[in-house]
Write a protein that holds these residues in place. Structure first.
Motif, PDB file in Angstrom:
ATOM      1  N   SER A  84      45.614  30.392  48.285  1.00  0.00           N
ATOM      2  CA  SER A  84      45.349  31.626  47.552  1.00  0.00           C
ATOM      3  C   SER A  84      46.567  31.990  46.729  1.00  0.00           C
ATOM      4  N   THR A 122      48.199  35.326  44.191  1.00  0.00           N
ATOM      5  CA  THR A 122      48.104  36.640  43.572  1.00  0.00           C
ATOM      6  C   THR A 122      49.241  36.745  42.584  1.00  0.00           C
ATOM      7  N   LYS A 151      40.288  44.079  37.594  1.00  0.00           N
ATOM      8  CA  LYS A 151      40.622  43.102  38.618  1.00  0.00           C
ATOM      9  C   LYS A 151      39.589  41.987  38.586  1.00  0.00           C
ATOM     10  N   ASP A 177      38.798  38.737  40.900  1.00  0.00           N
ATOM     11  CA  ASP A 177      38.990  37.809  42.012  1.00  0.00           C
ATOM     12  C   ASP A 177      38.124  36.586  41.757  1.00  0.00           C
ATOM     13  N   ASN A 235      43.218  37.235  40.781  1.00  0.00           N
ATOM     14  CA  ASN A 235      43.546  36.666  42.082  1.00  0.00           C
ATOM     15  C   ASN A 235      42.649  35.461  42.322  1.00  0.00           C
ATOM     16  N   PRO A 261      34.089  38.800  45.249  1.00  0.00           N
ATOM     17  CA  PRO A 261      34.775  38.260  44.070  1.00  0.00           C
ATOM     18  C   PRO A 261      33.987  38.514  42.794  1.00  0.00           C
TER      19      PRO A 261
END
Length: 451
Positions: free
Chosen positions: A32, A34, A52, A54, A83, A106
């Motif tokens: 992962s 960020t 945002k 994801d 992310n 997501p």
């Protein structure tokens, strides 16, 4: 894809770029990233709302490169936070299911077949108005269109066959142009293995111990990709596979021959139960990349890893057919493994940012360069001009496509759970727990039960 429209488009496109026209990764790891940035961009005339995005996806082979691309995008769009979470191997489907049950779902997620109700059909945003849609190859567009709506972006055209080190074969005096049939490939493997055993190649390839490495531990290698070869000949399309209540395995004998071809020349050829402990890393990074073996069953998704750990070996990689004896022997399997969908239940700002990132990555000049040179993808779009920048494996996949020497992927239509179960059945055969006839019967029973 063997449909005429795709082939013609590919041929036309590639003639202008180079003369010769021609569920990934494995293991159970999670990566992962960020990335945060506060840089201002001079390109934006007005301040956009914070957003945002994801991204939940399974392409571990380009996870680091995708993270780098996201960082570049955020530098140009500081109001967007991206992310990326990558789950590789057979755990992805379970992980995605858990992710979609959470409140924080997501904004972009990857699935194999769009439009299937139980496969998050309620979460797939209609992307028909996106700029990239008009550039999809018609046959590819058909696979992501349901009821007139484009529900996913095909990440990459991919192909798999028997990836091999051409220079090793040439050093053994083998004419690689003859490797177009089961018998020719089998004969070449036998010749190469004999020369390895005799030590004739030891000086040039000191680590070379066998022709092939077969990673039977990985469900996607046996249960997904290997099983696709006989099933595509029986079922023809993913849709037909999705609708099939049972299978006959009419090409079971040819499947066994293909398994023998790939396992009779491995380091474990005298005790095939040992294949059940061979994983993706051993096969690719610890096998083909270090020239311990010369052949593996894999696709062009291995190019980023080879480029990172053994760029010199990547330049030697070629692809021979994955032959279904007596049925189709001079083809590789080509399709789109995953499509990225936008979550239609995300906020308007987040959905807009997700769509903008996809457009930037797959349609901007900078993004196109990343797709080809960093992600090592064969684009599913007709407006990429510099395909000569593709890695050697991807160029060969494209060459097979241009020649019409492809077979379809039907595995996105498998019953849920068939991939790991089929792999377990084949592992049981390797371990000596069942005969081949019993394995075939078990495969048929598993399909029917799971469906």
């Amino acid at each position: 894809m063997k449909r005429k429209s795709l082939v013609l488009l590919l041929v036309m496109m590639l003639m202008s770029t180079f003369t010769l026209y021609g569920c990934g990764g494995a293991g159970n790891t999670t990566q992962s990233s960020t990335q945060e940035t506060s840089q201002e961009t001079a390109q934006q005339g007005e301040k956009k709302a914070p957003a945002k995005v994801d991204i939940f996806q399974n392409k571990s082979e380009f996870a680091e490169q995708l993270e780098a691309a996201a960082k570049l995008y955020m530098e140009e769009n500081p109001e967007v936070q991206i992310n990326i979470e990558t789950v590789q191997g057979a755990d992805y489907a379970t992980a995605l299911k858990a992710k979609m049950l959470n409140d924080d779902k997501p904004e972009i997620f990857g699935i194999a077949m769009v439009g299937v109700k139980e496969d998050y059909g309620d979460y797939q945003e209609d992307l028909s108005d996106q700029p990239w849609v008009e550039h999809l190859y018609p046959d590819i567009k058909e696979t992501v269109t349901v009821d007139g709506k484009v529900l996913g972006l095909p990440v990459s055209i991919e192909g798999y066959g028997l990836a091999y080190n051409r220079e090793v074969f040439e050093a053994a005096g083998i004419d690689c142009s003859t490797l177009t049939s089961y018998d020719a490939i089998d004969k070449a493997f036998a010749t190469l293995q004999q020369k390895i055993d005799n030590g004739e190649l030891k000086d040039k390839y000191p680590q070379l111990e066998a022709v092939v490495e077969y990673a039977a531990k990985e469900a996607f290698i046996s249960g997904l990709h290997l099983m696709n070869i006989p099933l595509q000949a029986e079922l023809k399309t993913a849709k037909a596979a999705f609708e099939a209540q049972e299978i006959e395995l009419t090409h079971a004998d040819s499947l066994k021959a293909l398994i023998d071809l790939q396992t009779n020349y491995t380091p474990a050829r005298n005790n095939k139960s040992l294949l059940n402990s061979v994983d993706y890393s051993t096969q690719v990074g610890g096998g083909l990349a270090i020239e311990r073996v010369a052949v593996i069953q894999q696709g062009n998704w291995i190019a980023p890893e080879l480029a990172n750990v053994a760029p010199d070996v990547l330049e030697k990689i070629d692809v021979m057919p994955i032959p279904l004896k007596g049925v189709v022997e001079d083809s590789i399997a080509v399709g789109v493994s995953f499509n990225w969908c936008v979550n239609n239940q995300a906020s308007d700002a987040d959905k807009a940012a997700a769509k903008d990132f996809l457009n930037w990555l797959f349609q901007s000049e900078k993004g196109k360069q990343i797709v080809i040179e960093e992600l090592k993808c064969i684009p599913a779009f007709d407006n990429y001009e510099d395909l000569d920048r593709l890695d050697p494996y991807s160029k060969r996949v494209a060459e097979y496509m241009g020649q019409g020497k492809t077979m379809p992927w039907v595995f996105s239509g498998y019953p849920k759970g068939f991939e790991p179960q089929a792999a377990a059945d084949i592992q049981g055969y390797f371990a000596g727990d069942m005969t081949w006839e019993e394995c075939v019967q078990k495969l048929k029973e598993d399909w029917k039960t799971l469906r």
